[in-house]
Design a protein around this motif. Sequence first.
Motif, PDB file in Angstrom:
ATOM      1  N   TYR A  82       0.832  -1.208   0.000  1.00  0.00           N
ATOM      2  CA  TYR A  82       0.000   0.000   0.000  1.00  0.00           C
ATOM      3  C   TYR A  82       0.867   1.258   0.000  1.00  0.00           C
ATOM      4  O   TYR A  82       0.599   2.210  -0.739  1.00  0.00           O
ATOM      5  N   LEU A 125     -12.761   3.054   6.940  1.00  0.00           N
ATOM      6  CA  LEU A 125     -11.915   1.934   6.523  1.00  0.00           C
ATOM      7  C   LEU A 125     -10.873   1.559   7.564  1.00  0.00           C
ATOM      8  O   LEU A 125     -10.470   0.389   7.646  1.00  0.00           O
ATOM      9  N   TYR A 126     -10.379   2.547   8.323  1.00  0.00           N
ATOM     10  CA  TYR A 126      -9.386   2.246   9.355  1.00  0.00           C
ATOM     11  C   TYR A 126     -10.092   1.853  10.657  1.00  0.00           C
ATOM     12  O   TYR A 126     -11.133   2.417  11.011  1.00  0.00           O
ATOM     13  N   LYS A 170      -9.240  -5.618  11.374  1.00  0.00           N
ATOM     14  CA  LYS A 170      -8.212  -5.319  10.375  1.00  0.00           C
ATOM     15  C   LYS A 170      -8.507  -3.980   9.693  1.00  0.00           C
ATOM     16  O   LYS A 170      -9.643  -3.518   9.655  1.00  0.00           O
ATOM     17  N   ASN A 171      -7.437  -3.382   9.167  1.00  0.00           N
ATOM     18  CA  ASN A 171      -7.567  -2.171   8.348  1.00  0.00           C
ATOM     19  C   ASN A 171      -7.868  -2.538   6.900  1.00  0.00           C
ATOM     20  O   ASN A 171      -7.339  -3.535   6.377  1.00  0.00           O
ATOM     21  N   THR A 172      -8.689  -1.733   6.273  1.00  0.00           N
ATOM     22  CA  THR A 172      -8.925  -1.882   4.842  1.00  0.00           C
ATOM     23  C   THR A 172      -8.242  -0.721   4.140  1.00  0.00           C
ATOM     24  O   THR A 172      -8.638   0.438   4.291  1.00  0.00           O
ATOM     25  N   ARG A 173      -7.198  -1.046   3.434  1.00  0.00           N
ATOM     26  CA  ARG A 173      -6.450  -0.009   2.714  1.00  0.00           C
ATOM     27  C   ARG A 173      -6.785  -0.115   1.226  1.00  0.00           C
ATOM     28  O   ARG A 173      -6.702  -1.195   0.645  1.00  0.00           O
ATOM     29  N   THR A 174      -7.185   1.017   0.626  1.00  0.00           N
ATOM     30  CA  THR A 174      -7.550   1.051  -0.791  1.00  0.00           C
ATOM     31  C   THR A 174      -6.817   2.191  -1.482  1.00  0.00           C
ATOM     32  O   THR A 174      -6.108   2.977  -0.852  1.00  0.00           O
ATOM     33  N   LYS A 178      -7.006  -3.205  -3.296  1.00  0.00           N
ATOM     34  CA  LYS A 178      -7.430  -3.191  -1.890  1.00  0.00           C
ATOM     35  C   LYS A 178      -6.540  -4.137  -1.097  1.00  0.00           C
ATOM     36  O   LYS A 178      -6.216  -5.234  -1.558  1.00  0.00           O
ATOM     37  N   TRP A 179      -6.143  -3.685   0.112  1.00  0.00           N
ATOM     38  CA  TRP A 179      -5.287  -4.497   0.973  1.00  0.00           C
ATOM     39  C   TRP A 179      -5.925  -4.585   2.366  1.00  0.00           C
ATOM     40  O   TRP A 179      -6.280  -3.563   2.955  1.00  0.00           O
ATOM     41  N   ILE A 180      -6.078  -5.809   2.852  1.00  0.00           N
ATOM     42  CA  ILE A 180      -6.577  -6.036   4.209  1.00  0.00           C
ATOM     43  C   ILE A 180      -5.362  -6.327   5.088  1.00  0.00           C
ATOM     44  O   ILE A 180      -4.666  -7.329   4.892  1.00  0.00           O
TER      45      ILE A 180
END
Length: 664
Positions: free
Chosen positions: A45, A256-257, A182-186, A169-171
Amino acid sequence: MTPPSQSQLSARMIQNFTGESNLEPHWGYAYRVVPCQNDAGSCAYLDVVYSAHDRGMLYTGILWATILGILLVWGVVRRLSMGSDGGSRYEMPCEQENLLTGEVVTKPRSVGRLTRAMRAVGATGRRYLLSSKGMKSVFGQVTRLQVLILLVLIGYLTIWSFVGIVYAKWITPIKGQPAHIKNTRTSLGPWADRVGVLAYALTPLSILLASRESILSLITGVPYTSFMFLHRWTGHIILVQSILHTIGWVIVEARLYRPQPSVWNAFIVQSYARWGVVALVLLVLLWVGTLQWTIRRTGYEFFRKAHYVLAMVYIGAVIGHWKQLQCFLVPGLVLWFVDRGARLVRTALLHYGYIPSQGKVGFAAAQAEMKLRRDEKHGDVVRLDFEHPQRAWKVGQHFFLCFTEGSIWQSHPFTPLSWPVENGKGTVRHSYILRAKGGETKKLAKIVRDKLGALSEKAIVPTTPVILQGPYGESIAEGVTPDVNVLCVAGGTGITYVLPLLIDLLRDRHMNHGRKVELVWAIKRSEDVEWVEPEMEELRRLGAAHGLTIRIFVTDDDAAKAAPSATCCGGESSQEDDDDIKRAPRMSARRDSSTARGRPDVTAVVKHFVEGVAQGSTRVFGSGPPGMIGELRSVVADCNSGSKVWMGEDRFDVRLVCDDRLEW
């Protein structure tokens, strides 16, 4: 550049900072910790975040390189064309004697295929891009060309807003939290940053487009008023970009965070986040202040002063939000202060000098004689006349006038009615007419009435101090060579824009007697001709030898009188014209029967003029209400024909020059 502390890094982005880590600089962004010590997803990310930002900075450089490149080419081409033919686009006509009749016939010189092709291309462009048809409901009285430039800018920005970003997208796990949190990073965050960077990059452009002491006008020759449309819409674009940037990061930080609401609470209390909120609020206030609804209720002067203050505070807030990008904001501030400083210098140069009455050097306002013509229905008309020591300005330029007896904080643009020429005393005569409808002009009319009532001797003409700033704008006589036919259309006090031009053309000793010159003036009352009686008498005298046609229309039903429709000063008129246009020793006017309300049919006037041209191209000059200018643009666009110009019919090469200040 001093590396930031660990707290400054963590304030922007969670990175593992250790003593063995290195800091990698990124222009306009936070330093990156390398090598990445986070989990694989977070590192991937971060790769996207920093690469997207670096490309965004590159794209803003390309954006500005494109703008500066266009201006450079424009300026060079304009300078070369001015140097090659003195600013004229046309060949001088030649005179030949008819051996059978002895008459001297003026014929245009032949032009090359390249010149004719350029004229044909210009006529085609005006036919499709000059009109405002289909634009009014959204953009107002602007040309299709202006809207096209705006659409190109929007398309350009749209491309740079999306390219160069990896969308994924990264979990990722959260240190110290249960495995299921968990964080969802997009790519929403990198995209929101890209849009924000572009908003920063547009800020100096917005200020450049609004400058009265316009660098753009010096380079292009386009009046600064023509850039105001793009200034307003650039502001709209910056607002949309800022809102999208804010929405993007609100979604990231508040949704998302995880865990929430602790992540959001920790984010919003940070200094840069608070300054971001302040900047967005100020930007919304700036936008609300530009709405016509707001201006009508607060007044134009309040809008102008509030706009300046809010804009400066806004720039300070966005520097506080993200100072790494102040490379875009500091130039904007410099441009604004240069513009304001140049205005002060202009004013000082015009008014600072020797004062005979005081016997010393100092600052002195011009003392303008005031004449008042009462009109309770439409608003009183005030005429100002004074002499001022300065160089003569160019025909068509305007000044900003400050009437100090009303307010020293307000100034308004007015075009001088007088022909700009220095007399033997080193001064130039200024004459202005203005209609007192409201605000400062209404206040000035009241001052005149009060002074007239206080004067015991009616022969004494009241005076008022006036502070000048200018001149601004470009010469409208440039390129009007002896083979160019001229039609002037004015409404009300818009006569001040075209009268000096006509006098300037008719005084030219190289005047081509074969050209067609006509003035069409729409006024409320027949008595309104008296506003400019000395200038009209001079125009009639000069026009008698050059075939000038003057047509005056009275638009007020109550004021309409049974009198000749127009006056022809010399020249010949067709049989069709003789039904409506009568010769007379002085100007006269009546209601024109072509429209129900007595207004001239602008479309018919322009088409009839172009059809009556024997040779040469046509230049139409217009000044009046926005509706009239919009109608002029439409009919001039329809009269242009690239194919006919290419075939040698130059009369279909029709250009329009209008007083844009009345539209903004």
